[in-house]
Write a protein that holds these residues in place. Structure first.
Motif: not given
Length: 292
Positions: A94-102
């Motif tokens: 579960e990505a909770n910020d866009m850094g994780a999404v990237g």
């Protein structure tokens, strides 16, 4: 039938309490379980290896397990830990910020988008799906009407079957994060010398206004709603829109509420919302409002 999920523990609990809780969750009616520290990197009662051990135990009990990442990254050490989560090689993140999404997009890995990802329009939602999102936790302050409009938008209609919609349905709403630690400040401590005082507040520290009303709950660097959000009476209106309802763990009673949500979704008689619970956001009203 709606799936029922148990969100990550937002508060700072001793390791033994966390382990007992997940042993109970393994025997519960929960379909999905989220694991991981999402609020403060100084809370190290459990490390990634501990969460992975819990994840394997829960998966053996038939649960779908997701590892949740930090919401506010403040140091290179936080980024290294995020990379370790994303590289776990076994469980969805579960990505909770866009850094994780990237990071997950670069690795070609599917992910769940947490509510802290500021996704407020169909174009942003479509972009997240293209990045690899398979489930989306709607921002907590948005309404059923807004959700219906977004999912019915032409940009979403053709991809609606490629992702699930999850709604935060029970617990004190996470509203904001800050580089300051409000719990430490409330005890006149500096953030760097907090002595992890938030472990003394297993359900956060309430803040009252001058009229004596509980306005917020302090949870380290996170500010939560003072009243508990509870959408158990609103489950019928979720049919056709929502796939998963999330319950946020509390020190007591979470598993009972899991059973109540499951029973209510089946149409069975079940205890409804508590007298101090609120549901205003779901009805496009102030969050503190109770709509019967």
């Amino acid at each position: 039938m709606l799936k029922v999920s148990v969100g990550p523990i937002l508060y700072f609990w001793p390791k033994e309490q966390v382990q007992r809780f997940y042993e109970q969750v393994a025997r519960s009616v929960a379909d999905i379980v989220y694991l991981g520290e999402t609020v403060c990197p100084k809370r190290r009662e459990l490390r990634l290896d501990d969460y992975l051990n819990q994840a394997h135990m829960l998966r053996e009990a038939g649960k779908e397990v997701v590892l949740s990442t930090m919401t506010l990254l403040e140091s290179p050490a936080d980024l290294r830990e995020l990379r370790r989560y994303c590289d776990n090689g076994d469980f969805v993140i579960e990505a909770n910020d866009m850094g994780a999404v990237g990071l997950l997009r670069e690795a070609g890995l599917p992910f769940v988008a947490g509510a802290a990802i500021n996704c407020y329009n169909p174009q942003a939602l479509r972009q997240l799906v293209q990045f690899g999102m398979q489930r989306w936790l709607m921002p907590v302050e948005l309404s059923r009407e807004w959700l219906s409009q977004v999912l019915g938008h032409p940009d979403i209609e053709d991809i609606r079957g490629s992702f699930e919609v999850e709604v935060f349905a029970f617990g004190h709403l996470p509203l904001a994060w800050s580089a300051r630690c409000f719990t430490a400040r409330s005890e006149n401590r500096a953030k760097d010398q907090c002595d992890l005082c938030c472990i003394k507040y297993p359900s956060g520290r309430p803040v009252y206004n001058q009229e004596g009303e509980r306005l917020f709950v302090l949870n380290g660097i996170q500010t939560q709603s003072g009243d508990r959000y509870n959408l158990i009476n609103d489950l019928p209106g979720m049919k056709g829109l929502v796939d998963v309802v999330r319950l946020s763990p509390e020190p007591e009673g979470t598993l009972d509420w899991l059973d109540r949500f499951r029973a209510a979704d089946r149409g069975e008689p079940a205890a409804g919302r508590g007298p101090e619970d609120v549901n205003g956001y779901w009805h496009k009203m102030a969050g503190i409002v109770q709509v019967s």
